[in-house]
Design a protein around this motif. Structure first.
Motif, PDB file in Angstrom:
ATOM      1  N   ASP A 616       0.960  -1.206  -0.056  1.00  0.00           N
ATOM      2  CA  ASP A 616       0.048   0.109   0.080  1.00  0.00           C
ATOM      3  C   ASP A 616       0.896   1.027  -0.167  1.00  0.00           C
ATOM      4  O   ASP A 616       2.077   1.213   0.256  1.00  0.00           O
ATOM      5  N   ASP A 617       0.395   2.339  -0.341  1.00  0.00           N
ATOM      6  CA  ASP A 617       0.811   3.606  -0.390  1.00  0.00           C
ATOM      7  C   ASP A 617       2.455   3.711  -0.936  1.00  0.00           C
ATOM      8  O   ASP A 617       3.290   4.414  -0.399  1.00  0.00           O
ATOM      9  N   GLU A 673      -4.714   4.552  -6.661  1.00  0.00           N
ATOM     10  CA  GLU A 673      -5.593   4.890  -5.508  1.00  0.00           C
ATOM     11  C   GLU A 673      -5.852   6.358  -5.877  1.00  0.00           C
ATOM     12  O   GLU A 673      -5.139   7.190  -6.158  1.00  0.00           O
TER      13      GLU A 673
END
Ligand code: C2E
Ligand code: CA
Ligand code: CA
Length: 746
Positions: A616-617, A673
């Protein structure tokens, strides 16, 4: 006693002798006095014809009491003095008497004679010779007295003295007799050793103060004077002793006056116990109780005393308080080991100490937290400059074992009396300021502001509210769709934590970020969340809904629980959920720090079971590319900050292109995202990004909404429109937007 046998004048009883002409001239009184004296008077003619003294006797009646033989026994030769003298003493007695006669002086001898009963009698024999006109000796006369009692008393005294001496010698304490003038008169062997000497001779005669530490000499002198006045000190006092070699020892001393028979104090008896070892042990204990052994800095307890002191004044003099906390200590400790951690702490302690000036207190409060009290602060500005000095000094790199350690620190500062007066409040202030410095990005110093207090209260409140939400089961899982950018199909969902506040409002994780910092609470949240998600998956499966998969966010803190993977797989299998319906999203922080192997193991276990793993991220953290190779990552999620500015062609666009390529080269799917508009979506699709997630495709919604038919109808409608949207967006006018993408295709 002495005398002669045979020859003229003939032996006769002493009484007759005394009345003989030329002797005592008819002095009856004197004769009777002699008879009544305890002892025996004697007289015998000289010279002794046999060449031996102590032959025949002219003796007074006292002889009987002395020897058990009567005067007659001697008179008639039944007893002879010579035979009664102890054989060991005889020769000496004869020699002494002869010498005295020759030298014309009197003699006084003590020796043993044998009593008729067989016991030895000690006698004192005092006599002299009498000479005629020509100077020749004619008589030997004298008096023998029984001194056995005195001898025995002397012997007993000698024995007791000997006992006393043996006792003193055996004493482990230093025992000394010190004269009224302060000179050492006597010292026992323990004393000799204690004073670092080889023999008593080195000590006796010296002034006792030469062995006392200068700081204690006055006190010792006073005590001595008091003792000479007759005061005994039963309470020992402690004194530092200077050994001969100069090394200090510590002793506990008692003094007692030594009195002569007339009651006068003639000396002082000093008994000193060596308590050096005990003292050292006490000092060590005391030091340990107030210091940190690793850095040798004072500890929290000591610091608190000092803070109390620094803030006890009127407040006219300002004092500053700093709390310094290392920013990445845990990471250093976890990744490079405790030796590196210890080295970092010691070096930090050294630097802080160096920055301080004399009179400042520097302490280690515990862990990687240090504190400084700066007394006599002139102004707030001056204090701020001081704080900055510390910060700068701590920014300098620290190397250990060929590696550079991250030694940066954050500082919280507060001022007495400006900010607060009570030590506990000042500590709280500095803590709050430190917290604020950390929250603002670390590596900086913040001065306390009253607003920090309310901020902290808000945080405490948030934690409390979150706990209540858990207790009252107000936690809800929200879901945000993930869309295949190529054809608009729904691929799955990301589960996002929500809870209903006390006011009924739906809350997002950001409002309780501090709750996630609490390991226990974070684990409870995670368990609850995963439980909710699996319940929803189970019900969707039961209803045959084509939801694909659900990805759940797992924090590093949760992931480090040893049994995390096993428990998760158990829960899945208990609910008969195939792992392909489940994904986890981790950020790069799980790879960092302590327990890297454990994390790798857990990820492998999950991956092997079919749970896919998303990073993630991506792009915001510290992960190195080697992590991507080492850990079983299936999906890269480009952080939304890069997507946000995509429309303005720039660095972000290049990064996005690079990440997409990197992911694909490593065989991973790439998710974008935070896709909020069509142009971002079109650009990403054009760059080959696989999946999109963001408000454009759907905001996070409750699981109940997904169960509703309306949701699926809308999804289906959107999917059908997607190819048209894409082709419309690929018209030159629109695609122009990210120009560099066109000019230099990735
Ligand atoms: P994240 O994993 O990066 O989640 C994505 C965040 O972006 C979510 O915020 C989501 O609501 C938000 N978002 C989605 N699409 C858009 C968009 O188009 N524009 C913008 N501006 N934002 C968008 P949210 O739900 O507030 O979650 C924040 C963070 O909290 C998450 O970031 C995740 O790190 C964490 N989090 C959420 N749920 C959980 C959970 O169950 N467990 C754990 N450990 N962390 C969670
Ligand atoms: Ca996420
Ligand atoms: Ca994210």
């Amino acid at each position: 006693m002495t005398l002669k046998d045979g020859g003229a004048p003939q032996p006769q009883p002493m009484s007759a002798l005394f009345s003989a002409p030329g002797a005592f001239e008819n002095d009856d009184h004197l004769a009777s006095l002699l008879q009544s004296l305890p002892g025996c008077a004697y007289r015998c003619p000289l010279p002794d014809p046999q060449g031996s003294l102590l032959v025949n006797e002219h003796v007074s009646d006292g002889i009987y009491a002395l020897t058990g033989y009567s005067a007659e026994d001697f008179w008639f030769g039944r007893s002879a003095w010579k035979n009664l003298v102890h054989p060991e003493d005889l020769a000496a007695v004869q020699r002494e008497v002869s010498a005295a006669v020759t030298a014309r002086r009197s003699f006084s001898l003590t020796y043993r004679v044998s009593h008729q009963t067989g016991r030895d009698v000690w006698v004192l024999d005092r006599g002299h010779a009498v000479y005629d006109e020509k100077g020749l000796p004619i008589w030997l006369e004298g008096f023998v007295s029984d001194i056995t009692d005195q001898k025995e008393t002397e012997a007993a005294l000698r024995d007791s003295e000997e006992q006393l001496r043996a006792m003193l010698d055996a004493q482990p304490e230093c025992v000394m007799v010190v004269s009224a003038g302060g000179r050492i008169v006597k010292v026992n062997p323990a004393g000799v050793a204690m004073l670092g000497c080889m023999s008593a001779a080195e000590i006796v005669g010296r002034n006792v103060l030469t062995f006392i530490d200068p700081d204690h000499q006055d006190a010792v002198r006073d005590l001595h004077v008091q003792c000479l006045d007759g005061a005994a000190h039963d309470k020992p006092y402690e004194v530092d002793i200077m050994e001969m070699g100069g090394k200090g020892r510590c002793a506990e001393v008692r003094l007692a006056p030594l009195k002569s028979s007339d009651g006068k104090v003639w000396a002082v008896l000093s008994v000193a116990r060596d308590i050096t070892d005990r003292k050292r042990a006490e000092e060590k204990m005391e030091w340990l109780a107030t210091h940190d052994p690793l850095t040798t800095l004072p500890n929290r307890a000591f610091f608190q005393q000092r803070l109390q002191l620094a803030t006890s004044g009127s407040g006219k003099r300002k004092a500053g308080l700093l709390i310094i906390d290392l920013d990445n200590f845990k990471q250093v400790n976890d990744t490079l080991g405790h030796d590196a951690g210890d080295a970092l702490l010691c070096e930090t302690a050294r630097r802080i100490r160096e920055c301080g000036r004399s009179g400042w207190t520097v302490a280690r409060l515990g862990g990687d937290e240090f504190a400084v009290i700066v007394p006599n602060v002139e102004s707030r500005e001056g204090f701020a400059a001081t704080v900055e000095t510390f910060l700068q000094r701590l920014r300098e790199p620290v190397s250990f074992g060929g590696k550079v350690l991250d030694s940066r620190a954050s500082i919280g500062a507060t001022l007495f009396p400006d900010d607060d007066r009570a030590p506990s409040d000042l500590l709280k202030n500095a803590d709050l300021a430190l917290y604020a410095a950390k929250a603002a990005g670390r590596g900086r110093a913040m001065h306390y502001l009253p607003a920090m207090r309310s901020e902290m209260q808000r945080r405490v409140m948030a934690i409390r509210q979150f706990k209540a939400a858990l207790d009252e089961d107000r936690v809800i899982a929200y879901y945000q769709p993930k869309i295949v950018l190529a054809d608009g199909a729904l691929l799955g969902f990301e589960a996002l934590l929500r809870w209903r506040g006390e006011d009924g409002q739906i809350q997002r994780p950001g409002s309780a970020a501090s709750a996630f910092e609490d390991a226990e609470l974070a684990a409870a949240i995670s368990d609850r969340m995963i439980g909710k998600v699996l319940d929803d998956i189970r019900s969707w499966l039961d209803r045959g809904l084509p939801f694909g998969h659900v990805a759940v966010n797992v924090s590093a803190l949760e992931f480090r629980q040893a049994d995390f993977a096993a428990r998760l797989l158990d829960t899945l299998s208990n609910r008969s959920i195939d792992p392909s319906h489940f994904q986890i999203e981790v950020t790069e922080t799980v790879f960092l720090g302590h327990g890297g192997e454990g994390v790798e193991q857990a990820l492998r276990t999950l991956s092997k079971a079919g749970v896919r793993i998303a990073l993630d991220d991506f792009g915001t953290g510290y992960a190195s590319l080697s992590h991507l190779k080492r850990f079983p990552v299936d999906i890269l999620k480009i952080d939304q900050t890069f997507i946000h500015d995509l429309a303005q062609e720039g660095e972000d666009a290049s990064i996005v292109r690079a990440v997409i390529m990197l992911g694909h080269n490593l065989g991973m799917k790439v998710v974008a995202e935070g896709v909020e508009d069509l142009r971002q979506a079109a650009y990403l699709q054009a760059q080959g990004c696989d999946i999109g997630q963001g408000y454009l495709f759907g905001t996070p919604i409750a699981g109940t909404e997904i169960s509703a038919d309306g949701f699926w109808d809308r999804m289906e409608r959107d999917r059908k429109r997607w190819p048209n949207i894409l082709s419309a967006l690929s018209s030159p006018a629109v695609v122009e937007l990210p120009r560099r993408a066109k000019a230099k295709p990735a």
